[in-house]
Design a protein around this motif. Structure first.
Motif, mmCIF file in Angstrom:
data_model
loop_
_atom_site.group_PDB
_atom_site.id
_atom_site.type_symbol
_atom_site.label_atom_id
_atom_site.label_comp_id
_atom_site.label_asym_id
_atom_site.label_seq_id
_atom_site.Cartn_x
_atom_site.Cartn_y
_atom_site.Cartn_z
ATOM 1 N N MET A 105 0.694 -0.908 -0.082
ATOM 2 C CA MET A 105 -0.019 -0.088 0.059
ATOM 3 C C MET A 105 0.940 1.235 -0.004
ATOM 4 S SD MET A 105 -2.843 1.007 2.836
ATOM 5 C CE MET A 105 -3.995 -0.038 2.151
ATOM 6 N N ASP A 106 0.464 2.034 -1.008
ATOM 7 C CA ASP A 106 1.582 3.218 -1.092
ATOM 8 C C ASP A 106 0.858 4.315 -0.201
ATOM 9 O OD1 ASP A 106 3.178 2.241 -3.072
ATOM 10 O OD2 ASP A 106 1.678 2.818 -4.685
ATOM 11 N N ILE A 107 1.657 5.227 0.484
ATOM 12 C CA ILE A 107 1.569 6.369 1.216
ATOM 13 C C ILE A 107 1.109 7.489 0.367
ATOM 14 C CG2 ILE A 107 2.128 7.836 3.176
ATOM 15 C CD1 ILE A 107 3.823 5.576 4.167
ATOM 16 N N ASP A 108 -0.080 7.778 0.337
ATOM 17 C CA ASP A 108 -0.428 8.924 -0.953
ATOM 18 C C ASP A 108 -0.121 10.280 -0.605
ATOM 19 O OD1 ASP A 108 -2.475 8.973 1.008
ATOM 20 O OD2 ASP A 108 -4.146 8.775 -0.445
ATOM 21 N N ASN B 56 6.760 0.976 11.100
ATOM 22 C CA ASN B 56 5.544 2.087 11.072
ATOM 23 C C ASN B 56 4.891 2.076 12.411
ATOM 24 O OD1 ASN B 56 2.414 2.044 10.032
ATOM 25 N ND2 ASN B 56 3.688 3.117 8.702
ATOM 26 N N LYS C 3 8.397 0.413 4.070
ATOM 27 C CA LYS C 3 9.472 1.506 3.249
ATOM 28 C C LYS C 3 8.809 2.814 3.858
ATOM 29 C CE LYS C 3 10.357 -1.467 -0.732
ATOM 30 N NZ LYS C 3 10.208 -1.684 -2.117
ATOM 31 N N ASP D 275 7.813 5.160 1.933
ATOM 32 C CA ASP D 275 6.508 5.647 1.374
ATOM 33 C C ASP D 275 5.607 4.584 1.160
ATOM 34 O OD1 ASP D 275 7.936 4.123 -0.555
ATOM 35 O OD2 ASP D 275 7.927 5.880 -1.905
ATOM 36 N N SER D 276 5.787 3.367 1.671
ATOM 37 C CA SER D 276 4.672 2.257 1.368
ATOM 38 C C SER D 276 4.809 1.237 2.447
ATOM 39 C CB SER D 276 5.044 1.566 0.140
ATOM 40 O OG SER D 276 6.311 0.905 -0.009
ATOM 41 N N THR E 298 3.691 -2.884 2.893
ATOM 42 C CA THR E 298 2.813 -4.098 2.491
ATOM 43 C C THR E 298 2.685 -5.290 3.566
ATOM 44 O OG1 THR E 298 3.545 -3.458 0.574
ATOM 45 C CG2 THR E 298 2.663 -5.695 0.518
#
Length: 236
Positions: free
Chosen positions: A1-4, A77, A222, A224-225, A227
């Protein structure tokens, strides 16, 4: 899942209360929102490199949320809203082998007087008839020590209550499970944190004895993401 939203690095300074964290961003001290009510004492230490998410909301008191932190080379996270989002994405993508046969997924559903994070259901092939129901509770995990992860990092009467309610669901003939989302990678196992909350550990073992599924999945994290990707052993 990308952090938008845009993410930036900062240096952690202090956390005066559970919702506020002060950081150094480009040489300026600012206050950021901490979206986690847990203690996170082993993560949010002075001079730790943290990840901020830019919110771009003029109605907020803070322009950033503190969503992750480095513990050595490992990125953790700490966004408490992330686990449910990850599980929903994984359920829809059939990533979770134990639950991939459920074709109806609903968020925040009640059974009796209890509210659970997910209600899943199966239907007869080709028919709009519900064959089986399953209630799932999700808990985010950030506490890690030498590859062993634990929950909770603070006493949680609410968490114990959820487990006992899942036993009632299972005893009604429905499916029931609890999933611990390990919000970091490269870990060995998960266990209840009996040293912090003995009642929670006892309730979790009782749930397992009554047929409630106890699952733990770790994440690739990461800046910016995030998963959900691999099941790890649960040690009760």
């Amino acid at each position: 899942m990308d952090i938008d939203k845009n993410t930036v690095k900062a240096t952690f300074l202090r956390r005066p209360n559970r919702f506020q964290g002060f950081v150094n961003l480009n040489g300026v001290e600012i206050m950021a929102h901490v979206p986690n009510t847990g203690r996170c004492k082993e993560i949010l230490k002075e001079d730790t490199t943290v990840i901020l998410r830019e919110e771009n909301n003029p109605n907020r008191k803070t322009a950033y949320s503190l969503i992750a932190a480095y513990k050595g080379v490992r990125l953790i996270n700490i966004d408490s809203q992330m686990p449910n989002k990850l599980v929903e994405e994984a359920l829809n993508n059939k990533i979770i082998d134990e639950l991939k046969d459920y074709n109806y997924i609903s968020r925040e559903k009640t059974y009796g007087s209890s509210r659970f994070d997910f209600k899943l259901a199966k239907s007869e092939k080709g028919l709009n008839v519900i064959k089986e129901e399953y209630y799932l509770e999700v808990k985010g995990v950030t506490l890690e020590d030498n590859g062993e992860t634990r929950f909770p990092d603070a006493p949680t009467e609410r968490g114990t209550k959820h487990i006992l309610e899942l036993i009632e669901v299972k005893n009604s003939g429905r499916g029931a499970g609890i999933m611990f989302v390990i919000q970091l990678d490269d870990v060995k196992s998960f266990r209840p944190n009996d040293e912090m909350d003995e009642k929670f550990g006892k309730a979790l073992r009782k749930a397992s004895e009554n047929g409630v599924d106890i699952m733990a999945y770790c994440c690739k994290v990461k800046e910016d993401s995030v998963t959900l990707y691999k099941r790890i052993p649960v040690e009760l």
